[in-house]
Design an enzyme around this catalytic site. Sequence first.
Site, PDB file in Angstrom:
ATOM      1  N   CYS A  88       0.817  -1.216   0.000  1.00  0.00           N
ATOM      2  CA  CYS A  88       0.000   0.000   0.000  1.00  0.00           C
ATOM      3  C   CYS A  88       0.858   1.277   0.000  1.00  0.00           C
ATOM      4  O   CYS A  88       1.428   1.609  -1.029  1.00  0.00           O
ATOM      5  CB  CYS A  88      -0.995  -0.059   1.150  1.00  0.00           C
ATOM      6  N   HIS A 188      -3.013  -5.404   1.635  1.00  0.00           N
ATOM      7  CA  HIS A 188      -2.271  -5.631   2.888  1.00  0.00           C
ATOM      8  C   HIS A 188      -2.280  -7.102   3.309  1.00  0.00           C
ATOM      9  O   HIS A 188      -3.076  -7.467   4.183  1.00  0.00           O
ATOM     10  CB  HIS A 188      -2.922  -4.841   4.027  1.00  0.00           C
ATOM     11  N   GLU A 190      -0.387  -8.447   5.243  1.00  0.00           N
ATOM     12  CA  GLU A 190       0.009  -8.477   6.663  1.00  0.00           C
ATOM     13  C   GLU A 190      -1.199  -8.396   7.588  1.00  0.00           C
ATOM     14  O   GLU A 190      -1.067  -8.605   8.795  1.00  0.00           O
ATOM     15  CB  GLU A 190       1.021  -7.353   6.962  1.00  0.00           C
TER      16      GLU A 190
END
Length: 214
Positions: A88, A188, A190
């Site tokens: 991002c 994302h 993560e």
Amino acid sequence: MLVNMVVAAPPVIGVLALQGDVQEHLVSLAQCDVTARPVRRAEELDELDGIVIPGGESTTISKLLDNFELLEPLRAKIKAGFPAYGSCAGMILLANDVLDGRDDQHQLGGLDITVRRNAFGRQVDSFETDLDLAGENVHAVFIRAPWVEAVSGEVEVLATVPITAEAGDAAGRIVAVRQGNVLATAFHPELTGDERVHRLFVDMVRGSTGSEEK
Ligand SMILES: NC(=O)CC[C@H](N)C(=O)O
């Protein structure tokens, strides 16, 4: 008889820890059999085999990169082939060109792409979709994300937004790319507990000359 055994040490991967979702990337990397550590100082870069630029706010991270005197050293390392992965805001920082950025926004560069900041528009600040990332089905979370508007011939497109009625303007947009040792996703991984994108990056790090020399 003496057996000469070389046991490869796990790669050391830093997460740029100036702003953004640093902790989430550290957790994802820790699941990938690497040594992961937060990084704030230029001297620390030389101890790394690769770096992750987290999601967050690209203008803030770019200002802090400058304040912490990390902008030039990191830019130079990436240019020389140091592996980097950005999610991002990290994708925005790794792009050579940004649309809808701020005039004082600095680029680390490394990806011959043009990204548009906050491209998905205000009405869909966040959305989620399943997409195909280089043959794997991945659940992708987008938060005020950029998309990639143009790529040079050197850039490999790894994922696009599936073409559905709900996707609107986002349909078919490029959201994951790789060029040499640099990887970026507009979403994302993560945040979804799915470490496959991080594993892809770790494989890039393991395959790079830098880690062999270490
Ligand atoms: N989730 C994110 O990283 C958002 C990126 C942010 N909109 C920027 O321009 O930097």
